[in-house]
Motif scaffolding. Structure first.
Motif, PDB file in Angstrom:
ATOM      1  N   HIS A 115      55.872  -7.919  13.040  1.00 28.11           N
ATOM      2  CA  HIS A 115      55.429  -6.580  13.435  1.00 28.11           C
ATOM      3  C   HIS A 115      56.122  -6.131  14.722  1.00 28.11           C
ATOM      4  O   HIS A 115      56.490  -4.958  14.872  1.00 28.11           O
TER       5      HIS A 115
ATOM      6  N   LEU B 220      49.869  -0.627  20.447  1.00 26.42           N
ATOM      7  CA  LEU B 220      49.990  -1.526  19.299  1.00 26.42           C
ATOM      8  C   LEU B 220      50.791  -2.777  19.639  1.00 26.42           C
ATOM      9  O   LEU B 220      50.420  -3.889  19.271  1.00 26.42           O
TER      10      LEU B 220
ATOM     11  N   TYR C 107      49.711  -6.648  19.349  1.00 25.22           N
ATOM     12  CA  TYR C 107      50.425  -7.674  18.582  1.00 25.22           C
ATOM     13  C   TYR C 107      50.669  -8.919  19.437  1.00 25.22           C
ATOM     14  O   TYR C 107      50.449 -10.043  18.993  1.00 25.22           O
TER      15      TYR C 107
ATOM     16  N   ARG D 200      35.904 -12.277  10.017  1.00 25.45           N
ATOM     17  CA  ARG D 200      36.842 -11.383  10.693  1.00 25.45           C
ATOM     18  C   ARG D 200      36.434  -9.911  10.460  1.00 25.45           C
ATOM     19  O   ARG D 200      36.575  -9.071  11.348  1.00 25.45           O
TER      20      ARG D 200
ATOM     21  N   LEU E 279      35.613  -7.071  13.276  1.00 22.39           N
ATOM     22  CA  LEU E 279      36.229  -5.735  13.338  1.00 22.39           C
ATOM     23  C   LEU E 279      35.166  -4.641  13.372  1.00 22.39           C
ATOM     24  O   LEU E 279      35.315  -3.655  14.102  1.00 22.39           O
TER      25      LEU E 279
ATOM     26  N   ARG F  96      43.509   1.134  13.579  1.00 29.44           N
ATOM     27  CA  ARG F  96      43.935  -0.227  13.220  1.00 29.44           C
ATOM     28  C   ARG F  96      42.730  -1.099  12.840  1.00 29.44           C
ATOM     29  O   ARG F  96      42.805  -1.903  11.916  1.00 29.44           O
ATOM     30  N   TYR F  97      41.621  -0.972  13.548  1.00 29.91           N
ATOM     31  CA  TYR F  97      40.428  -1.758  13.195  1.00 29.91           C
ATOM     32  C   TYR F  97      39.945  -1.421  11.784  1.00 29.91           C
ATOM     33  O   TYR F  97      39.649  -2.303  10.984  1.00 29.91           O
TER      34      TYR F  97
ATOM     35  N   ARG G 105      42.472  -2.891   9.310  1.00 24.99           N
ATOM     36  CA  ARG G 105      42.379  -4.359   9.233  1.00 24.99           C
ATOM     37  C   ARG G 105      41.132  -4.800   8.463  1.00 24.99           C
ATOM     38  O   ARG G 105      41.156  -5.760   7.711  1.00 24.99           O
TER      39      ARG G 105
ATOM     40  N   ASP H 123      49.842  -2.480   7.489  1.00 23.40           N
ATOM     41  CA  ASP H 123      50.116  -3.521   8.458  1.00 23.40           C
ATOM     42  C   ASP H 123      51.618  -3.684   8.686  1.00 23.40           C
ATOM     43  O   ASP H 123      52.056  -4.128   9.730  1.00 23.40           O
TER      44      ASP H 123
END
Lengths: 226, 226
Positions: free
Chosen positions: A99, A185, A189, B92, B96, B188-189, B192, B224
């Motif tokens: 990524h 981001l 990462y 996970r 999140l 992003r959360y 994911r 992703d």
């Protein structure tokens, strides 16, 4: 029979080290690609990730085959289950290196990091590379001083990760929203990469000592909670 | 003996459903807390996550105990190893949901999402809740139409996740950098969360059919990779 079994367990251990070594190379190259806007190096990392994925699948199949044929118990069983989990973390570290490389490629020829964050990302990249190196050493030697070191490096990563948010929210931040998104981001990462390194180190610690650190339950510490 | 073993396998399956049910409740509440800047609901989600973590640890211990005592082979072994992996994904997902709630709490009394993205995040939240519900159904019924549905919902999540980046990088975006950082992370959360739901659905599919979808290797598809 016992001898064959021990050789098989040993091979699983060797394959973990092999994958971790590829992960270390991946993050080192990804970091360089990220810092220098080196699109060719970024491509290398992206292509090489398939090899890590392949080796993980192979290791998992071998581990499940050993479970089926040998029915291991006690510390041998713990080792095999631990290997299945560590391989997942290592594969994820490979993804995160990819990524980082993909961000570098996406923004090429412009660098991803704003000038004011170049030093921060250089340090994060160095810390992640050090963590990946310490993971290789830890898997190879089972010397838990490497585990302690990984935890310390992660503490610093968390500070840097928070500092990126502080910088972005601060009065001196003049960058575009697209760049804000990129650095947030990228920072995540680098932080996630380190967190998976900590996961591996805890699993090795558990295999060596037989005890989980109750203060160190995964996913419940660090910058991830921010 | 065989009967006891089957009862144990069944219990592992029930515990997975129990954890998944808590994850669904967590994401539903987290989404509401996020949308309505409801700090009390956010606190509920954050507190309740410890229960998910506890159940995951308990399930893992039970699964490893079954491996040690019963030495399962073939589909039984696959089921136990699959449960270990699914529990990791579910844990996970709980994390999140907690991160989403933590963002809501951090920004309270202000909502996290910019006005222009409220509808986008509402849709993402609804999709994640639907995915979590479909995961519960899939674990319970093994009916693979739920797996197909999860994949479809994830496709839409990926579109929305990309649209957040497009919005932030677009000419009409007038929000602060802090808010830019928030919406990028929140998106992003949500993405994911959905991705881990897809992971669970693939593992169930594998248990039911015995085959991995070669086009659907994890971590190598979706937003992703952006």
């Amino acid at each position: 029979m016992r001898k064959v079994f021990q050789a098989e367990l040993h091979q699983v251990g060797d394959e973990l080290i092999q994958i971790a070594t590829l992960v270390r190379a991946a993050v080192e190259k990804a970091a360089t690609a990220f810092e220098n806007a080196d699109v060719e190096l970024a491509e290398d990392v992206i292509t090489a990730d398939a090899r890590i994925d392949f080796l993980q699948t192979e290791l998992d199949e071998r581990a499940i085959d050993i479970l089926a044929r040998q029915g291991p118990v006690a510390s041998d069983l713990r080792m095999i289950v631990g290997a299945l989990r560590m391989s997942t973390s290592l594969e994820r570290m490979g993804d995160l290196a990819r990524h980082i490389a993909q961000l570098a490629r996406l923004r090429y020829p412009r660098p991803v990091a704003a000038d004011s964050l170049v030093a921060t990302f250089e340090e994060m990249a160095r810390l992640d590379t050090d963590i990946a190196g310490a993971v290789v050493e830890l898997l190879d030697t089972r010397d838990l001083t490497h585990a302690t070191r990984i935890q310390q490096l992660k503490t610093r990563i968390n500070e840097l990760h928070r500092s990126v948010f502080d910088a972005v929210a601060g009065p001196d931040w003049q960058e575009s929203s697209a760049r804000t998104a990129d650095v947030v981001l990228a920072s995540r990462y680098f932080e996630r990469f380190a967190d998976h390194g900590v996961s591996v180190s805890r699993k090795v610690t558990y295999l060596v000592t037989g005890e989980w650190d109750p203060d160190a339950l995964e996913g419940r510490v660090g910058a991830d909670d921010a």
